[in-house]
Design a protein around this motif. Sequence first.
Motif, mmCIF file in Angstrom:
data_model
loop_
_atom_site.group_PDB
_atom_site.id
_atom_site.type_symbol
_atom_site.label_atom_id
_atom_site.label_comp_id
_atom_site.label_asym_id
_atom_site.label_seq_id
_atom_site.Cartn_x
_atom_site.Cartn_y
_atom_site.Cartn_z
ATOM 1 N N ALA A 206 12.481 3.142 -1.400
ATOM 2 C CA ALA A 206 12.269 1.752 -1.807
ATOM 3 C C ALA A 206 10.910 1.666 -2.484
ATOM 4 N N THR A 207 10.908 1.231 -3.741
ATOM 5 C CA THR A 207 9.668 1.145 -4.517
ATOM 6 C C THR A 207 9.456 -0.284 -4.993
ATOM 7 N N LEU A 208 8.279 -0.806 -4.733
ATOM 8 C CA LEU A 208 7.910 -2.126 -5.230
ATOM 9 C C LEU A 208 6.753 -1.960 -6.191
ATOM 10 N N SER A 209 7.010 -2.295 -7.465
ATOM 11 C CA SER A 209 5.970 -2.237 -8.495
ATOM 12 C C SER A 209 5.548 -3.664 -8.826
ATOM 13 N N LEU A 210 4.246 -3.886 -8.787
ATOM 14 C CA LEU A 210 3.730 -5.219 -9.072
ATOM 15 C C LEU A 210 3.209 -5.260 -10.498
ATOM 16 N N GLN A 211 3.200 -6.423 -11.083
ATOM 17 C CA GLN A 211 3.004 -6.578 -12.520
ATOM 18 C C GLN A 211 1.743 -5.940 -13.042
ATOM 19 N N GLN A 212 0.656 -6.111 -12.332
ATOM 20 C CA GLN A 212 -0.638 -5.637 -12.842
ATOM 21 C C GLN A 212 -1.027 -4.350 -12.168
ATOM 22 N N GLY A 213 -1.382 -3.360 -12.945
ATOM 23 C CA GLY A 213 -1.820 -2.098 -12.388
ATOM 24 C C GLY A 213 -3.206 -2.218 -11.783
ATOM 25 N N GLY A 214 -3.647 -1.153 -11.143
ATOM 26 C CA GLY A 214 -4.966 -1.155 -10.532
ATOM 27 C C GLY A 214 -6.046 -1.276 -11.584
#
Length: 217
Positions: A206-214
């Motif tokens: 399960a992978t959750l990618s959020l809009q803004q990178g680090g």
Amino acid sequence: MTIISPGLTPRSLSASSRSKAQLSEENELIQAENELKRQRAEIEEKNRLMDAMLRLVEPQLLQINRLLEDGTAQSLKHVCLLGAYVKRRVNLALICEKKETVPAEELTHCIRESLTYLPQYGAVCALHQEGKGNVRSRDAQTAYDFFEDCLEAALPSLSALMVRVECGERFSIRLMMEEAAGLPNRNKYRSLGQLILDDADGALCATLSLQQGGERA
């Protein structure tokens, strides 16, 4: 002998002294009122934060109470796991309260403490952080909530868990779970970021990618 300047009488001097004393008392009163307002504002802010923190972890606190009433060994294991989340979640929220971004390490600290209680379920676990930098405060909190929800849904049959936090061109959290009992509410996280579910070598991922990178430090 007291020398009185021309135009001043003992009566006017007395009146002037009274005026100065009255002005001094008024200034002290204003300062006391301002101090009282400051203290009241601090108390109200502390109460606001306390209420917000309690609402944040209320489901877990209620669950802990039910598990303590049950009192079985399995329930007590679960209490330890939930207790770690409550402690770290509140701490993370307080850190994020007045900051738009936080170091990604704040998230991995939270995850690492939660993972310390997994071996008592017989599960092996690992944590890896790729990249360093700052991430948005709300994204760090969302990622920890996602981790906890996945973990809760995967127990008690979970046998292995590997967590990867990526902080670079994108900010994401990936959980690879073996023999997971289930998954959390997918719709909840699909509205917060890009959720991808897949199988890798027999493990549920399960992978959750959020809009803004680090944001690089």
